[in-house]
Design an enzyme around this catalytic site. Structure first.
Site, PDB file in Angstrom:
ATOM      1  N   ILE A   1      43.285  41.569  31.029  1.00  0.00           N
ATOM      2  CA  ILE A   1      44.741  41.635  30.959  1.00  0.00           C
ATOM      3  C   ILE A   1      45.163  42.770  31.867  1.00  0.00           C
ATOM      4  CG2 ILE A   1      46.653  42.294  29.426  1.00  0.00           C
ATOM      5  CD1 ILE A   1      45.070  40.782  27.212  1.00  0.00           C
ATOM      6  N   GLU A   2      45.856  42.441  32.921  1.00  0.00           N
ATOM      7  CA  GLU A   2      46.202  43.503  33.869  1.00  0.00           C
ATOM      8  C   GLU A   2      47.709  43.729  33.879  1.00  0.00           C
ATOM      9  OE1 GLU A   2      44.017  43.190  37.542  1.00  0.00           O
ATOM     10  OE2 GLU A   2      42.343  42.193  36.567  1.00  0.00           O
TER      11      GLU A   2
END
Ligand code: NAG
Ligand code: NAG
Ligand code: NAG
Ligand code: NAG
Length: 378
Positions: free
Chosen positions: A138-139
């Site tokens: 998850i960026e």
């Protein structure tokens, strides 16, 4: 990275089964799916239980290139491409784990019920595909005092608990930026997340995503900046054994507005998450393409002492100058020495597909050298 649907057909069906009459199917299908093993030897569908003391964590983005990887080293393959049962069987045959990709909107995970159903869906998918865990990537941007901040740590903890409980020996990992200092406006509880999963994969690349100083082409993962990131993770209390070093097997091609005599390539300002200049203006190029171009470039391979990284310059067909910054066995082995000196969990790369597996003699040598530097020096 392109988003590939990994959704198992049976799961799509299960989602439609809201009608009570079909509830029985919901119970029966996952059991039936678990039973059918695509491997020649059904034992190969069992999850890996062995825990290596050194990780070589590989990202794979699809196709059949995996057949040419150095399996003597690989401990985990995170499959970010289409699911390939042949890859799963082979990885298990070689004693390596195969893990799912996990991505979800951080806005959605504030709701505990949503988290639970997301985790159940991933767990079901992992079981049906005989996989050994999940890599959560998850960026997204998260503010420090937001409900997303704690929800993200909770998601990692709940995912780990569920996977460890339901798939024996399974592995849950999380991908973090090159530094814990809120890179790309990602304010995550890094120590909480590292505690909550088996280990974190530090993405020591795209380190020019936010440039506040001069807008010039620079290394994807400069030596000092990269190692400072690990020092900072350790300083905030993360055990080095929870850190896997991620290195790039790709570089950046920048078009220069101006290329000075001392090789300074000025680039167009493209802002990213608050910073005025970013590598977003560059184009990512795999190592195999770089190696085909470097010898015919105007500069040949050069070495930047400050950043401890190679680069070269070339002129395109319309006469514009470009500068390409990349990593090679020399720059990678300098950084990889830190893994041993500081007792990190291991090393890995984005991504294994980037090398030339064509079998051509020169390419073969270059590819072997890139795999070679991952090895622990005894
Ligand atoms: C974070 O906070 C800023 C300022 O309050 C806001 O503009 C931004 O949309 C927030 N970002 C997220 C991802 O919630
Ligand atoms: C991070 O998460 C841990 C575990 O949930 C918690 O104990 C800690 O207080 C959190 N740290 C911060 C700075 O929020
Ligand atoms: C490029 O040059 C290097 C050094 O001279 C040489 O070892 C390599 O084989 C060349 N690569 C190709 C693709 O010709
Ligand atoms: C890297 O950092 C060290 C310690 O902070 C410093 O002594 C050294 O000069 C730096 N090297 C470069 C190439 O910037």
């Amino acid at each position: 990275m392109s988003e590939t649907s990994l959704r198992h057909p049976r799961l799509v069906a299960s989602q439609l089964c809201l009608l009570s009459g079909l509830a029985v199917l919901l119970l029966v299908l996952p059991l039936a799916a678990t039973a059918d093993c695509p491997c020649r030897d059904p034992a190969l569908c069992r999850p890996i239980s062995h825990h290596p003391d050194y990780e070589v964590f590989v990202f794979d983005v699809g196709y059949k290139t995996w057949k040419s990887y150095d399996w003597s080293q690989i401990t985990t393959v995170a499959t970010f491409g289409k699911y390939d049962s042949e890859l799963m069987c082979y990885a298990h045959f070689r004693g390596a784990r195969v893990v799912l990709k996990g991505d979800v909107s951080v806005k959605d995970i504030i709701d505990p019920t949503f988290r639970a159903s997301w985790i159940a869906e991933k767990l079901n998918l992992a079981k049906n595909q005989h996989m050994d865990g999940i890599n959560i990537d998850i960026e997204q941007e998260v503010n420090c005092s937001s409900p997303e901040y704690d929800a993200l740590t909770a998601l990692v903890k709940e995912t780990t608990d569920a996977f460890h409980r339901e798939i024996e020996g399974s592995q849950v990992t999380f991908d973090v930026a090159w530094s814990p200092k809120h890179i790309d406006r990602r304010c995550y509880n890094y120590s909480g997340i590292a505690d909550a999963c088996d280990f974190v994969f530090v993405m020591s690349y795209d380190e020019q995503s936010q440039v506040w100083s001069e807008c010039i082409a620079a290394a994807n993962a400069p030596y000092n900046q990269t190692l400072t990131g690990y020092d900072d993770y350790i300083k905030i209390g993360i055990n080095p054994k929870k850190l896997v070093m991620g290195i790039p097997w790709y570089g950046y091609d920048y078009t220069c507005l101006k290329l000075s005599e001392d090789d300074v390539c000025t680039i167009t300002k493209v802002p990213f998450r608050g910073a005025p200049c970013s590598d977003a203006v560059g184009r990512q190029v795999p190592y195999k393409v770089i190696m085909k171009q470097v010898n015919s470039s105007i500069s040949g391979s050069q070495w930047n002492k400050d950043q401890q990284a190679p680069y070269y310059s070339y002129k395109d067909s319309s006469g514009r100058f470009h500068q390409v910054w990349y990593d090679n066995p020399k720059s990678i082995s300098l950084k990889a020495a830190y893994v041993q000196n500081h007792g990190l969990r291991g090393i890995g790369m984005w991504n294994a597909n980037c090398l030339d597996y064509s079998g051509d003699a020169v390419a073969k040598q270059q590819t072997e050298e890139m795999w070679e530097v991952l090895k622990r020096k005894l």
